[in-house]
Design a protein around this motif. Structure first.
Motif: not given
Length: 395
Positions: A294-303
């Motif tokens: 996403l631009s200008f926002a935190s990226n949701p992620a699975v690690i």
């Protein structure tokens, strides 16, 4: 080498096509010694050692500090010729192996001295060489004469971990979900569920993950994925750590208001360093990350943590897909649909993926990865890895 010694060489016999050894294997070989005239020998022996070593320097000038540590796993020693004053005596930190005993005088001609060792039945890390440390298994022969330079030869063995069938957790799939509600620069929400086939993969194998995306937001997103390696070198309370990306890719756009199901395949390099968890001073770990860009926002992620195994320890793939993993109609461009329904993945597998005995620090499997005390800015520059010194810690 002395003029009286025409040949002095060390040879071992490979036991498999990959020329590797593991716990409990027999290492057999011979030392070839050819002399042009009679020589008198004080000491003549062959030894096999397993060691780990780390060393790095930080700062400069008066603020320059060097950090180092060493770990020994074993030292096996077989004498061909031993000083009479040392016969029958134990040697500190060494296991003496019985072999043929020869007299102190070696006559002109070519002579072959056979040796045989058995690698210890213990949990030892695989061979490794990194920026600031190494794990090495070294075979060395040394011939000493009075008033003459010592003759030494050495060669390295490649040691790999044994697959004893106790690592069933490597076969377990991993699953995780991440949701994000848009507040600034957009509205609505998006969700992503990620499932991996298993935890352990061999060098050269393909990591396959299944991604289910529901983009019910007003923003377009892109699917991103990466595999990151972390190496940690530990000396007391000091840690030198850094990351590098093995794989880093961005997939096609998922438009606002659309859903997508896709399969991500990541082929591992065949020479990729295997995971190291069982060394006190060196750790090598891997982290798989799936995120929505996403631009200008935190990226949701699975690690997920990933374990890399040697090529001869392949884990069979998990025979299953998430329930209802069908492609939406129409499927997203360049996203590979997977037809058919299969049973759902086993739940409760994440984050308890490792046995506590091999965790580098509490909470590692739960995503506290890397060690919070580690340096995050990448590997510290070094001209080369520490050079193996055959005379280091030989006593």
């Amino acid at each position: 080498m002395s003029r009286s010694i025409k040949e002095f060489s060390l040879h071992y016999d490979p036991i498999n096509e990959s020329n590797t050894f593991t716990t409990g294997d027999i290492v057999e070989g011979r030392v070839v010694l050819e002399v042009t005239k009679e020589i008198k020998v004080d000491s003549f022996f062959v030894k096999l050692r397993g060691d780990a070593n780390v060393r790095w320097t930080e700062g400069s000038g008066d603020d320059k500090t060097t950090y180092s540590d060493h770990e020994r796993y074993f030292k096996l020693k077989q004498y061909f010729i031993q000083k009479s004053s040392k016969r029958g005596k134990r040697e500190k930190n060494a296991t003496l192996v019985e072999g043929e005993t020869y007299g102190p005088v070696i006559r002109p001609g070519s002579h072959v001295f056979p040796f045989r060792f058995q690698l210890p039945q213990q949990n030892m890390p695989p061979s490794f060489e990194g920026n600031h440390g190494w794990v090495k298994y070294v075979l060395m022969v040394k011939l000493s004469r009075r008033w003459k330079p010592t003759s030494t030869k050495y060669t390295e063995l490649t040691f790999v971990l044994r697959n004893d069938g106790s690592n069933d957790h490597f076969l377990q799939p991993q699953s995780g979900t991440q949701d994000k509600k848009m507040k600034l620069f957009g509205s609505g929400k998006m969700s992503m569920t990620v499932t991996s086939e298993k935890t352990g993969y061999m060098q050269g194998e393909t990591i396959r993950v299944f991604v289910d995306i529901d983009n019910s937001s007003s923003r377009d997103v892109r699917l991103k994925y990466s595999l990151k390696q972390q190496q940690m070198f530990i000396a007391g309370r000091s840690i030198n750590a850094g990351f590098k990306h093995i794989i880093k890719e961005t997939r096609d756009r998922i438009p606002s208001g659309e859903k997508s199901k896709c399969i991500v395949d990541m082929m591992l390099p065949r020479d990729l360093t295997v995971t190291i968890e069982n060394c006190r001073i060196i750790k090598v770990q891997y982290q798989l990350k799936i995120s929505l860009g996403l631009s200008f926002a935190s990226n949701p992620a699975v690690i997920f943590p990933v374990v890399i195994l040697p090529t001869d320890q392949q884990c069979p793939p998990w025979q299953g897909l998430p329930r209802g993993f069908q492609p939406y109609s129409p499927p997203q461009p360049s996203l590979m649909p997977y037809p058919g329904e299969l049973p759902p993945p086993t739940s409760g597998l994440y984050p308890n993926l490792y046995t506590p005995s091999v965790l580098p620090h509490p909470g590692a499997a739960a995503g506290v990865y890397p060690n919070p005390h580690a340096v995050q800015s990448g590997f510290h520059p070094a001209p080369s890895a520490p050079v193996y010194d055959p005379n280091q810690s030989t006593k």
